[in-house]
Write a protein that holds these residues in place. Sequence first.
Motif, PDB file in Angstrom:
ATOM      1  N   SER A 159       0.826  -1.203   0.000  1.00  0.00           N
ATOM      2  CA  SER A 159       0.000   0.000   0.000  1.00  0.00           C
ATOM      3  C   SER A 159       0.860   1.252   0.000  1.00  0.00           C
ATOM      4  N   LEU A 160       0.269   2.359  -0.382  1.00  0.00           N
ATOM      5  CA  LEU A 160       0.962   3.638  -0.329  1.00  0.00           C
ATOM      6  C   LEU A 160       1.390   3.950   1.103  1.00  0.00           C
ATOM      7  N   THR A 161       0.540   3.645   2.058  1.00  0.00           N
ATOM      8  CA  THR A 161       0.876   3.865   3.469  1.00  0.00           C
ATOM      9  C   THR A 161       2.119   3.093   3.868  1.00  0.00           C
ATOM     10  N   ASP A 162       2.127   1.794   3.586  1.00  0.00           N
ATOM     11  CA  ASP A 162       3.266   0.961   3.978  1.00  0.00           C
ATOM     12  C   ASP A 162       4.544   1.393   3.272  1.00  0.00           C
ATOM     13  N   VAL A 197      -1.164  12.062   2.732  1.00  0.00           N
ATOM     14  CA  VAL A 197      -1.968  12.964   3.556  1.00  0.00           C
ATOM     15  C   VAL A 197      -3.340  13.175   2.917  1.00  0.00           C
ATOM     16  N   VAL A 198      -3.353  13.329   1.584  1.00  0.00           N
ATOM     17  CA  VAL A 198      -4.629  13.475   0.872  1.00  0.00           C
ATOM     18  C   VAL A 198      -5.509  12.254   1.130  1.00  0.00           C
ATOM     19  N   GLU A 199      -4.915  11.077   1.067  1.00  0.00           N
ATOM     20  CA  GLU A 199      -5.671   9.852   1.343  1.00  0.00           C
ATOM     21  C   GLU A 199      -6.277   9.869   2.740  1.00  0.00           C
ATOM     22  N   LYS A 200      -5.459  10.158   3.723  1.00  0.00           N
ATOM     23  CA  LYS A 200      -5.893  10.070   5.117  1.00  0.00           C
ATOM     24  C   LYS A 200      -6.964  11.096   5.437  1.00  0.00           C
ATOM     25  N   VAL A 201      -6.804  12.307   4.936  1.00  0.00           N
ATOM     26  CA  VAL A 201      -7.747  13.374   5.244  1.00  0.00           C
ATOM     27  C   VAL A 201      -9.064  13.209   4.504  1.00  0.00           C
ATOM     28  N   SER A 202      -8.996  12.739   3.248  1.00  0.00           N
ATOM     29  CA  SER A 202     -10.212  12.612   2.430  1.00  0.00           C
ATOM     30  C   SER A 202     -10.919  11.282   2.618  1.00  0.00           C
ATOM     31  N   TYR A 206      -5.765   7.818  -3.061  1.00  0.00           N
ATOM     32  CA  TYR A 206      -5.309   9.009  -3.765  1.00  0.00           C
ATOM     33  C   TYR A 206      -5.825   9.050  -5.196  1.00  0.00           C
ATOM     34  N   ILE A 207      -5.747   7.951  -5.939  1.00  0.00           N
ATOM     35  CA  ILE A 207      -6.192   7.969  -7.329  1.00  0.00           C
ATOM     36  C   ILE A 207      -7.692   8.194  -7.419  1.00  0.00           C
ATOM     37  N   ASP A 208      -8.452   7.632  -6.491  1.00  0.00           N
ATOM     38  CA  ASP A 208      -9.899   7.884  -6.498  1.00  0.00           C
ATOM     39  C   ASP A 208     -10.173   9.361  -6.250  1.00  0.00           C
TER      40      ASP A 208
END
Length: 421
Positions: A159-162, A197-202, A206-208
Motif C-alpha cells: 500500500s501507499l501507506t506501507d 496525507v490526501v488519502e488520510k484526510v479525504s 489518492y487515485i480515487d
Amino acid sequence: MVGWLSIRLVVFLMICATVSSTNCPNREWIKKSLKKAHIPGAVVMVINATDTLYAEAFGHQSLTPKRHMNIDRSIFSLASVSKTFVGTAVMQLVEQSLVDLDIDVNQYLSEPQKRIFHPDFPSNSITLRKLLSHSASIATSRQVTNSYYHPGDTAFAESLTDACYRIINPNTSNWLPQPPGTVIYYSNEGNSLAALVVEKVSNMSYIDYVEAKILKPLGIDINKTGVRLADFSNIEDLVKHYAYAYNESSVEVWHEKLPKFNITKISKDFPTWLQIPFYGFSIYPAGLLRMSARSLATYLQMFLNNGSSILRPQSIVEMRRPVGDGLILYYSPNSADQLANVDAGLGWYWLTKNNGRRYVGHEGSMPGVTHSMFVNEKNNLGVIVLSTGDISSETQQSKETYETVTNIYMSLFECFDTDIM
C-alpha cells in the motif's frame, strides 16, 4: 519519476541559447528531430486558456505491432508530471481548511507509533509545504529508486501507506545532512507522502480522489485514466516503453538495472529496440498517473484559467510561488554545483533561461518516457511534449534525447509566445 534533475537543468541552459525565435517548428523538423534522437513516438500540444493552438502526434505508441501515436487515444505514463496533481489535491484540502501547509504532517497521518521526522533534526517538522517543494531533506539513492519498479501491477501489493513509512522513517539513511526547510532536493518519496496525507484526510485512495475531485469536474473521461494496468479496459491504448540498444552491453545494463524485468530485443541484430514491459511502483502518486495528451491539456488549461472550477485563483498563486521566495537553493555536496535556475513551488517548479525568461511546470522521466509540461511566466500559454524517449541510462544517448524534447518545447514557446521580445 527519477530525479537526474541537475544533469537535465545543465542541458536546459545550453539549449536555451540555441533556439531561434525567427523560425517556428514544422512537422517535418519535429519528425526528423525525434528520429535522430531515437524517440519512437511523441505527442506535442500548445494551448492557451481556451483553445488548442497546435496539436500533432508523431511516430508510434507501439513498434510491435505497429500502432501510430494518437493525441486522444494514446495513454502515457506521465512520470513526474504526475506530481503537479498532488499539489492540486493538497490545495483543494487547504481551501476547505482540512489541512494547513505549515503544520507537521504527522497530525494528519494519525500514526503515533510511526512518526516521520528527520533523525538529526527532530524539531524541524515535516510539512506539506516542504514535501511539495522538495525541501523536506528527504533523499534516496538511485539504487533505491530503481528498486521501486515492478512488472505489471505487482507493486501494488504494498500500500501507499506501507511504502511511505518503510522508506521515509527516522531509522533509515534516506535523509540529507541539512535541516528540513533549508535546501531543495528532488524527492519522489516526499511528494508521495503528501499524497498519503490526501488519502488520510479525504478517506479516499489518492487515485480515487484525483479522478473524483480533479479529473471528473474538468470533464476528463476517468474511464481513460488510472495508475494500474487493471484500470484500463483496453490495454492496447497504453503507450509502450522502449530503449535504444547499440550493442549487447546495452542489454546487460538494463538487465542489471531492472533484474525483475524480462527486457527483450525487438530484433536480433544491433542496433535494435529493447521493449520494457509495463511496470508500476507503490509510491505511484510521484509518477504513475496515466492519461492522454488531450486529457493532460485539459488539466493544464485549468492552471491557465487560474483554477477554473476546481481551485481558487489564490491557490494557483500559492502553487506558483517559489518556496522561501526563491532563496532556498538546490542541495549539492559541492556548493559550487548549486543550481540557481530552479525554484520549487508546490508540486510545480520554475526553470529560468539564461536570458531571464521563466517557465513554470514539470518535467518527467521514467524508463521509456520523457515528458515536459510548462507554462510561460505570463500564464497565458502552455506547451506539452509527451514522448517515448528514454533518458534513464545517463549516457550520451540520454543527453541527446533530453535535448530533443527540450528543443521542441522551447521552439514552440518561441513561436507562439509573440510578446516575449
